[in-house]
Structure formats: C-alpha cells, structure tokens
Design an enzyme around this catalytic site. Sequence first.
Site, short mmCIF file in Angstrom:
data_model
loop_
_atom_site.label_atom_id
_atom_site.label_comp_id
_atom_site.label_asym_id
_atom_site.label_seq_id
_atom_site.Cartn_x
_atom_site.Cartn_y
_atom_site.Cartn_z
N THR A 145 -48.36 -117.19 -14.55
CA THR A 145 -49.82 -117.34 -14.51
C THR A 145 -50.33 -118.19 -13.34
O THR A 145 -51.16 -117.73 -12.56
CB THR A 145 -50.29 -117.95 -15.84
OG1 THR A 145 -49.94 -117.04 -16.87
CG2 THR A 145 -51.79 -118.18 -15.84
N PHE A 146 -49.87 -119.41 -13.24
CA PHE A 146 -50.43 -120.29 -12.20
C PHE A 146 -50.11 -119.79 -10.79
O PHE A 146 -51.00 -119.71 -9.94
CB PHE A 146 -49.96 -121.74 -12.42
CG PHE A 146 -50.84 -122.53 -13.34
CD1 PHE A 146 -51.41 -121.95 -14.47
CD2 PHE A 146 -51.14 -123.86 -13.09
CE1 PHE A 146 -52.23 -122.67 -15.32
CE2 PHE A 146 -51.97 -124.61 -13.93
CZ PHE A 146 -52.51 -124.01 -15.04
#
Length: 409
Positions: free
Chosen positions: A74-75
């Site tokens: 995600t990040f």
Amino acid sequence: MPIKHLFAVVIVALGLSGCAAMPKREAAQPPLLILVSIDGFRADYLERGETPNLRTLADGGATGGMRPSFPSLTFPNHFTLVTGQRPDRNGIVNNTMRDDRKPGVTFKMSNLDAVRDAFWWDDAKPVWTSAEEQGVKAATMFWPGSEAAHKGVRPSYWLPYQEDMPHAERVSRVLGWLDLPEAERPGFITMYFSDVDHAGHDHGPESPEVDAAIAKVDAAIGELRAGLKARGLDGKVNIIVVSDHGMAKHKPEKFVRLADLVSADSTDILGGQVAGFNPRPGHEAEVTRILLTPRPNMQCWPKEKIPARFHYGKHRRVPKIICLADVGGYLVAPSNDGWMPKPEGGSHGYDPAVPEMRAIFIANGPDIRPGVTLPVFDNVDVYSLETRLLRLKPERGDGSLASLKPALK
Ligand SMILES: [Zn+2]
C-alpha cells in the site's frame, strides 16, 4: 458581501502578499483533477456488476489494468502513484521499514509519528507539492504521505488520516472545498477508501464481503458525481480512479514460519509477503547460506541480485536479503509470536506481474477520450498523466506518458 466572504478576501489578500515566491499562473487554470484511490481494488472487480458508477466513468473514459510497482504493497505504491518514482527511488520501499539514519525506529502504518515524519517521505516530491509550488491549490482527503510536509510545503487542505470517517463525510468535505470562493478552491484533490482492501484481507477476494465493500465505495463515487453535477461541474472535472494493488486468496499450504529457518538472534527480520533480513554482525554467511538455499513457497535474493524487472534493491532502506512469498503465501516473522494469516483471507505484496496483483485504472473527464481500453501498463506512468492534466512541470519520474497517450483527447 457576507462577513464570511469578506473575511476570506482579507485572508486571500494577506496570503498573496505573503507568498511572493509562489508563481502566479498566467494562463487559465486547468480543469479540476480528482484522484481517487480504492485500496486493494483488483482490476477485475470492475466486472462484478457491483459498480454502476465506476462502470459509467470507465465507459465514458479510458480504462485498463495497471501493474503495481514492487513490492505490491500500500504505502510504496500510493507514493509511486503521486511521484512517478518506483519505491526503490521514492524511499517508501515497504509498508514496514527501518533506516540506519533513524536507529531504533520502525516505520509502519501503526506508528503515526513515523508516518507523519517527513524524513521517510523526503526522497520524492509528491504531485500536490508541485501543484502548490506552481500555483494550483491541492487538497488531500487522505493519501499515504500527505500527512508529512515536503520540504516545508503541504497541500493547502489536508487531514490526519481518520479511517473511521464515513464515506459520506469524505465526499461532503471534498464538495465543501469546491464551494469555497474561487481563489481558495483547490484545483487538485485526492480521495482514499480502504474498505475493499480490508474485506479482501479478511475474507478473500472472491467473498461476498468484498462485493459489499465494492458496492459501498461505488456508492460514494456516485455521491461525488451527484455533488459535482449539482454544482454544474458535470463533465468539467478530470477524474482518475486507481488502486494500489490487487488481492490474492491465501493458500495456507504456502505459509512459511521463518522461525523454522533462521533465528531472530542471527538476523533482523521483517516478515510479510515480502520479507527482509539484515543479518547481525558475525552471522552474515550463515543467514545468507540458509536463505539462499532454494526451498518451496518462497524465493530469496541478496539485494544486489533482485530480478531487474522488480526495479528494486538500490535504496539503503532495502534490507540486505529479500524473500518473496509465492502468490497466496506469507512469510511469518518470529516476532509475530504464534500469529498466522487467516486461511480464508487474502494478501498482496506478491510479484507485480501476476494478474491477481493487477490494479484498477479509470480516467474520465474533459481531457480524456471516451471509450478507450488501454493495454496493461506500469503504475509509474500515472504521475505523467496527473501532471499533464494539471499542466504542471513534472519532476523526473520512472515512467512516461507514452502508455496513457491514447487516453488523452
Ligand atoms: Zn493497499
């Protein structure tokens, strides 16, 4: 003039006199761009019949499957989507990271101090910073990285991440920004929704819970579209909808307990779908020998020998040895102490080339050609589209506009 507006004019006047360094845009402002991320929305979810609003945007614009960058987490991928740089260059090399320049600190989603510390995000300039510097006000209704200032510059409007903020409130706050007096109105807005990812992790990608989450987020997109229409902005706003990665169903037979292979006394271990190892002094040869011995369910490389197509291994934050789980697998760190992933759940983080990791991409708006289906492309290219639509001078990214040119009018 209502007092509220008078007050606003005074603030704007003060603001202008106080930022002589900000270039005034001579040309007319470009159309508003709204960048929406639906975390964990796999490309084929669009075919499930749960998304009338996304379907309308896709049919009236351009769409295609998008390959995330490695690791498909995600990040790293959210930062790639707003910088055009792969995680190995933008510095967000994993959801969980350590850095010798910040001894004793582990960057992870639950460590809010780290998530808000510009130190971790400083390697790449996000598009909202370029927008602010070049005279387009930016607003972030959440986005990984938006809680840290970049070299002192923040979006004009931003909020600390609040996962429990209802979708209706997210939409109404965005629409509220559009109701501001013209001089204060943002020209670039991000939005972020996490429900589809959570449902995929907990219940697996084929579950009814994922269907429900898809429908819920699609309804929020519908509210956004209705709000734009009510403001006379129907067809006048460029909208890009993306996700950061797809989702694969767990295969419990592929789960690996790393404690069965190496001891935490001999190496620092960050587990996950992509695991990282920094052997402790004196244990380098032993840990390397164990991990580089071929075994089922995972592949390992020294950071210098990670396959070139992953574009990964140069950043100092990439651990010395990287292991990648097979699709559906999980490399459980000893520190997880008995915890195992849910057998019925799902994960991402795997090889970006596999179809299960493929992310959604939709673009729609006055600058987008309708009815375009794009061949699969890398998510580093989205930044080039953002800066083109906002008419910004881009930073040097790892992608280009070439793959997305057919989407432009
Ligand atoms: Zn995600």
